[in-house]
Motif scaffolding. Structure first.
Motif, PDB file in Angstrom:
ATOM      1  N   SER A  37      36.018  66.953  51.294  1.00 24.43           N
ATOM      2  CA  SER A  37      36.714  67.442  50.104  1.00 24.43           C
ATOM      3  C   SER A  37      36.653  66.440  48.971  1.00 24.43           C
ATOM      4  O   SER A  37      36.829  65.237  49.182  1.00 24.43           O
ATOM      5  N   ALA A  38      36.442  66.955  47.767  1.00 20.30           N
ATOM      6  CA  ALA A  38      36.494  66.152  46.550  1.00 20.30           C
ATOM      7  C   ALA A  38      37.452  66.813  45.582  1.00 20.30           C
ATOM      8  O   ALA A  38      37.431  68.035  45.412  1.00 20.30           O
ATOM      9  N   THR A  39      38.293  66.007  44.943  1.00 18.70           N
ATOM     10  CA  THR A  39      39.229  66.544  43.959  1.00 18.70           C
ATOM     11  C   THR A  39      38.826  66.185  42.537  1.00 18.70           C
ATOM     12  O   THR A  39      39.475  66.613  41.588  1.00 18.70           O
ATOM     13  N   THR A  40      37.757  65.403  42.395  1.00 18.85           N
ATOM     14  CA  THR A  40      37.224  65.027  41.081  1.00 18.85           C
ATOM     15  C   THR A  40      35.704  64.967  41.172  1.00 18.85           C
ATOM     16  O   THR A  40      35.129  64.898  42.263  1.00 18.85           O
ATOM     17  N   VAL A  41      35.055  64.948  40.010  1.00 18.70           N
ATOM     18  CA  VAL A  41      33.604  64.791  39.977  1.00 18.70           C
ATOM     19  C   VAL A  41      33.207  63.447  40.571  1.00 18.70           C
ATOM     20  O   VAL A  41      32.208  63.348  41.302  1.00 18.70           O
ATOM     21  N   ALA A  77      27.199  69.179  51.926  1.00 14.88           N
ATOM     22  CA  ALA A  77      27.844  70.069  50.954  1.00 14.88           C
ATOM     23  C   ALA A  77      29.197  69.455  50.627  1.00 14.88           C
ATOM     24  O   ALA A  77      29.706  68.600  51.367  1.00 14.88           O
ATOM     25  N   ILE A  78      29.771  69.905  49.516  1.00 17.66           N
ATOM     26  CA  ILE A  78      31.038  69.334  49.049  1.00 17.66           C
ATOM     27  C   ILE A  78      32.041  70.448  48.801  1.00 17.66           C
ATOM     28  O   ILE A  78      31.713  71.471  48.190  1.00 17.66           O
ATOM     29  N   ILE A  79      33.258  70.227  49.275  1.00 19.30           N
ATOM     30  CA  ILE A  79      34.363  71.143  49.007  1.00 19.30           C
ATOM     31  C   ILE A  79      35.048  70.667  47.728  1.00 19.30           C
ATOM     32  O   ILE A  79      35.644  69.589  47.708  1.00 19.30           O
ATOM     33  N   ALA A  80      34.938  71.458  46.655  1.00 17.95           N
ATOM     34  CA  ALA A  80      35.615  71.131  45.399  1.00 17.95           C
ATOM     35  C   ALA A  80      37.025  71.695  45.483  1.00 17.95           C
ATOM     36  O   ALA A  80      37.235  72.902  45.360  1.00 17.95           O
TER      37      ALA A  80
END
Length: 368
Positions: A168-172, A185-188
């Motif tokens: 999980s990513a909460t920012t760019v 892959a990235i969870i936005a």
């Protein structure tokens, strides 16, 4: 409960990267909700064509083995995501713990509990060598992480199994960090999402709560910033949300709160009742239940103590002192001290079993 023709036939999804990466038919991922997720929930989502998930942060090694075995028996040949937390257990802080217990002491007295009694230890287990060995033995198709990634040596062992790795990513900035370290892959994860925020590049409490981005602002920026597929999470509870996320650049969505309404989810009655009353404006980020910001429906302790308190011990230990209060209140049918995790779009969720919900999310997204 076999896949319907619409689920098993090729779907007109413009971006099929996640479908091909994970070997699934629908761009719907089950959010791995610690405490609420069950093998039955994961099985239903997988059999509908999405990606099932098991939340391992509160599992023992034995429970993880049993849960994976149950999934393999119920969804043979279908891919599975196992999810772990990547926090560092905090150093013992007796002063802060005592301050927290003192803050809660009036509630103990009110409920007839002894405030001097040592409460149980609260906690969640981080990904470590023991869990890594189990991943090597159980060989799940996908391994996901929350709060960043494990140390490089453990991550290399996970990738050596052939598992696809997501986090999980909460920012760019967090998305770029994850891509640079080998995520597939990235969870936005937008601010609307229920449960724990996936913040990991900052430990500043104010930045973890105030300088955060909503899903539909975050997804296109992350999609522009990285070359790997993006999975949208937060505020997606019906087909319109799925379609919006895909339109903005996501290859798939991860849905959590909507699945809490399903009979396969394991939550107490007070949590189900709170979800039925959840609105766009009655959830908040709170650190009271674990020590780390997480979104849930406002309840008594959040209102009276304040949803964010500097007295709450560091993650994941804050919940220990609340456990006796929670048990006593729940026995009275009250959720005053229960972590009522919920995203901001709860009331948009269809009330269906998990298999039917997964198919509906996909079908409605096609028509939106």
């Amino acid at each position: 409960m076999t896949p319907s023709p619409s689920a098993s036939s090729p779907a007109p999804w413009a971006d099929r990267r996640i479908l091909e990466l994970f070997g699934i038919q629908l761009p719907i991922l089950l959010g791995p909700m610690a405490g609420a997720g069950t093998p039955e929930l994961a099985i239903a989502v997988a059999r509908a064509g999405g990606l099932g998930a098991l939340p391992c942060a509160q599992y023992t090694a034995e429970q993880l083995v049993a849960a994976v075995a149950a999934f393999r028996a119920g969804a043979p040949g279908l891919p599975l995501n196992v999810n772990f937390f990547c926090h560092v257990p905090p150093a013992r802080d007796p002063v802060r713990a005592l301050r927290w217990r003192s803050r809660l002491a009036p509630y103990y007295v009110e409920l007839g509990l002894d405030p001097e009694e040592t409460p149980p230890a609260g906690g969640r287990t981080p990904f470590d060598a023991t869990f890594c060995t189990l991943v090597e033995e159980l060989r799940p198709e996908v391994v996901s992480f929350h709060f960043g990634l494990p140390e490089a040596a453990l991550l290399a062992r996970v990738k050596a199994t052939g598992a696809k790795v997501i986090s999980s990513a909460t920012t760019v900035a967090e998305a770029r960090w994850l891509e640079a370290r080998g995520c597939d892959a990235i969870i936005a994860m937008g601010l609307e999402a229920g449960g724990h925020r996936g913040v990991f590049l900052t430990q500043d409490p104010s930045e973890q709560t105030t300088s955060q981005v909503g899903t539909f602002a975050l997804v296109p920026q992350v999609a522009d910033a990285v070359a790997i597929p993006v999975i949208a999470a937060g505020g997606v509870a019906d087909g319109r949300g799925v379609r919006a996320a895909l339109t903005l650049g996501a290859s798939a969505v991860q849905v959590g709160t909507a699945y809490l309404f399903t009979p396969e989810a394991k939550i107490p009655a007070v949590h189900r009742a709170a979800l039925e009353e959840a609105r766009d404006d009655n959830t908040a980020l709170t650190n009271l239940f674990t020590g780390r910001p997480a979104r849930g429906v406002l309840n008594r302790v959040m209102r009276e103590v304040g949803p964010l308190s500097p007295d709450a011990p560091a993650f994941p230990t804050a919940g220990g002192a609340l456990a006796p209060l929670r048990a006593k209140a729940e026995a009275q049918g009250k959720g005053d001290f229960t972590n009522l995790w919920s995203g901001q779009a709860a009331r948009l969720a269809p009330r269906l079993p998990a298999y039917e919900l997964t198919l509906k999310l996909a079908a409605d997204a096609r028509q939106a």
